[in-house]
Design a protein around this motif. Structure first.
Motif, mmCIF file in Angstrom:
data_model
loop_
_atom_site.group_PDB
_atom_site.id
_atom_site.type_symbol
_atom_site.label_atom_id
_atom_site.label_comp_id
_atom_site.label_asym_id
_atom_site.label_seq_id
_atom_site.Cartn_x
_atom_site.Cartn_y
_atom_site.Cartn_z
ATOM 1 N N ASP A 69 0.843 -1.000 -0.006
ATOM 2 C CA ASP A 69 -0.092 -0.058 0.069
ATOM 3 C C ASP A 69 0.884 1.382 -0.007
ATOM 4 O O ASP A 69 0.824 2.196 -0.555
ATOM 5 C CB ASP A 69 -0.914 -0.135 1.116
ATOM 6 C CG ASP A 69 -2.205 -0.965 1.002
ATOM 7 O OD1 ASP A 69 -2.481 -1.575 0.127
ATOM 8 O OD2 ASP A 69 -2.782 -1.243 2.173
ATOM 9 N N LYS A 123 -9.700 -1.675 7.455
ATOM 10 C CA LYS A 123 -10.715 -0.693 7.660
ATOM 11 C C LYS A 123 -10.137 0.522 8.295
ATOM 12 O O LYS A 123 -10.689 1.415 7.950
ATOM 13 C CB LYS A 123 -11.636 -1.626 8.812
ATOM 14 C CG LYS A 123 -12.371 -2.633 8.147
ATOM 15 C CD LYS A 123 -13.564 -3.368 9.145
ATOM 16 C CE LYS A 123 -14.268 -4.478 8.427
ATOM 17 N NZ LYS A 123 -15.145 -4.971 9.594
ATOM 18 N N LYS A 126 -8.941 2.791 5.531
ATOM 19 C CA LYS A 126 -10.029 3.350 4.887
ATOM 20 C C LYS A 126 -10.429 4.568 5.561
ATOM 21 O O LYS A 126 -10.643 5.748 5.098
ATOM 22 C CB LYS A 126 -11.239 2.627 4.605
ATOM 23 C CG LYS A 126 -10.762 1.614 3.474
ATOM 24 C CD LYS A 126 -12.041 0.718 3.245
ATOM 25 C CE LYS A 126 -11.634 -0.291 1.974
ATOM 26 N NZ LYS A 126 -12.858 -1.238 1.687
ATOM 27 N N LYS A 127 -10.762 4.668 7.011
ATOM 28 C CA LYS A 127 -11.059 5.615 7.535
ATOM 29 C C LYS A 127 -9.874 6.874 8.002
ATOM 30 O O LYS A 127 -10.397 8.205 7.753
ATOM 31 C CB LYS A 127 -11.272 5.354 9.137
ATOM 32 C CG LYS A 127 -12.466 4.341 9.422
ATOM 33 C CD LYS A 127 -12.528 3.904 10.796
ATOM 34 C CE LYS A 127 -13.826 3.025 11.029
ATOM 35 N NZ LYS A 127 -13.862 2.575 12.514
ATOM 36 N N SER A 129 -7.619 7.490 5.672
ATOM 37 C CA SER A 129 -7.689 8.210 4.260
ATOM 38 C C SER A 129 -8.907 8.997 3.948
ATOM 39 O O SER A 129 -8.785 9.729 2.699
ATOM 40 C CB SER A 129 -7.290 7.167 3.220
ATOM 41 O OG SER A 129 -8.463 6.241 3.119
ATOM 42 N N ARG A 130 -9.820 9.010 4.641
ATOM 43 C CA ARG A 130 -11.209 9.386 4.198
ATOM 44 C C ARG A 130 -10.937 11.229 4.081
ATOM 45 O O ARG A 130 -11.426 11.792 3.159
ATOM 46 C CB ARG A 130 -12.317 9.373 5.242
ATOM 47 C CG ARG A 130 -13.655 9.363 4.786
ATOM 48 C CD ARG A 130 -13.881 8.624 3.684
ATOM 49 N NE ARG A 130 -13.895 7.328 3.496
ATOM 50 C CZ ARG A 130 -14.862 6.450 4.035
ATOM 51 N NH1 ARG A 130 -15.898 6.712 4.547
ATOM 52 N NH2 ARG A 130 -14.628 4.860 4.032
ATOM 53 N N PRO A 156 -17.205 6.998 -1.102
ATOM 54 C CA PRO A 156 -16.365 5.888 -0.788
ATOM 55 C C PRO A 156 -17.157 4.955 -0.357
ATOM 56 O O PRO A 156 -16.921 3.585 -0.800
ATOM 57 C CB PRO A 156 -15.460 6.385 0.415
ATOM 58 C CG PRO A 156 -15.359 7.801 0.444
ATOM 59 C CD PRO A 156 -16.629 8.164 -0.392
ATOM 60 N N ASP A 160 -17.023 1.138 -2.185
ATOM 61 C CA ASP A 160 -16.939 -0.065 -1.624
ATOM 62 C C ASP A 160 -18.027 -1.056 -1.940
ATOM 63 O O ASP A 160 -17.810 -2.212 -2.069
ATOM 64 C CB ASP A 160 -16.716 0.313 -0.142
ATOM 65 C CG ASP A 160 -15.931 1.073 0.531
ATOM 66 O OD1 ASP A 160 -14.693 0.857 -0.330
ATOM 67 O OD2 ASP A 160 -15.831 1.296 1.548
#
Length: 209
Positions: A69, A123, A126-127, A129-130, A156, A160
Motif C-alpha cells: 500500500d 478498515k 480507509k478511515k 484516508s477519508r 467511498p 466499496d
C-alpha cells in the motif's frame, strides 16, 4: 562492530525480500494456498529464520500489505505531483488496480478478509484516508471537473459497495477487468463529473483503452 553492521544490513534486506516474495506468492496462488514453508524454500532460508523475523503467516501478510500500500501511494503521489489533474490521477489509480487484478488470483481477495489483523488494518486505513479523499475531491471541484453538489462523504461507500458486489458475485470470473471497469466504475465516475469533467474523462479513457 563491522560484523554487527553487516548482520543488521543483511537482516533488513532479508526482511524486504521476504515481504516481496510473500506478496508475490499470495497474489499468484491465493493466501490460504501459500505456506510459510513455501516462502522459506523459495528464498532458500530456514523456516526457523523466517519465523524469527515474522512470527506467523498473518503477521507476514499484514506487513506485506502495508508495504504494498505504501509503494502504491508513493507512486500515485508522485504522479499527482507531476501536474496531472484529478481525473488523470483517478484513472492512474485504476490503471494500477486493473493491472493488479489481471495478474492476481481471485482467491487472494476472497482470503484477505479472513485474517482479523489484516481486516482491521484495511478498515482503519480507509478511515484514515477519508480526509485526504475529501480534500482530493474538493480539488476536482475547484478544477471544474467534479460536481460541487455531490456529498463526497458518501462516494467511498458507493465504490466499496461496487467492489463488494463484484467479489460476492464472483464477477471477476464472468467478465473481463475492462468490462467491469467500463460498466461499473466508469459509469459511476461519469456521474460525479461536470460536463467539462465528462469531456476530459472521455478523452483520457480513449487513450488507455
Amino acid at each position: 562492530m563491522q560484523e554487527i553492521k553487516e548482520t543488521n544490513s543483511y537482516r533488513l534486506a532479508l526482511k524486504d525480500k521476504i515481504l516481496d516474495a510473500a506478496m508475490n506468492a499470495f497474489m499468484k496462488r491465493g493466501i490460504r494456498a501459500v505456506k510459510m514453508d513455501d516462502i522459506a524454500q523459495q528464498l532458500t532460508i530456514s523456516k526457523r529464520t523466517l519465523y524469527e523475523i515474522y512470527e506467523d503467516k498473518e503477521e507476514l501478510l499484514y506487513r506485506s500489505i502495508i508495504k504494498y500500500d505504501k509503494l502504491r501511494l508513493e507512486r500515485l503521489t508522485q504522479y499527482a505531483e507531476e501536474g496531472h489533474h484529478v481525473i488523470d490521477v483517478i484513472l492512474e489509480a485504476y490503471r494500477i488496480k486493473m493491472n493488479e487484478v489481471r495478474t492476481v488470483n481471485p482467491s487472494f481477495y476472497e482470503d484477505i478478509m479472513k485474517y482479523p489483523k489484516v481486516e482491521k488494518y484495511i478498515k482503519e486505513a480507509k478511515k484514515q484516508s477519508r480526509g485526504k479523499f475529501l480534500d482530493f475531491m474538493q480539488l476536482g471541484v475547484n478544477q471544474g471537473l467534479l460536481r460541487k453538489e455531490i456529498d463526497y462523504n458518501m462516494v467511498p461507500h458507493m465504490f466499496d459497495a461496487i467492489g463488494k458486489h463484484i467479489m460476492d458475485n464472483h464477477l471477476l470470473q464472468r467478465y473481463t477487468v475492462e468490462q467491469l471497469f467500463v460498466n461499473f466504475f466508469l459509469v459511476s465516475l461519469r456521474g460525479l463529473c461536470t460536463p467539462q469533467g465528462v469531456k476530459v474523462l472521455d478523452e483520457a479513457v480513449t487513450k488507455i483503452q
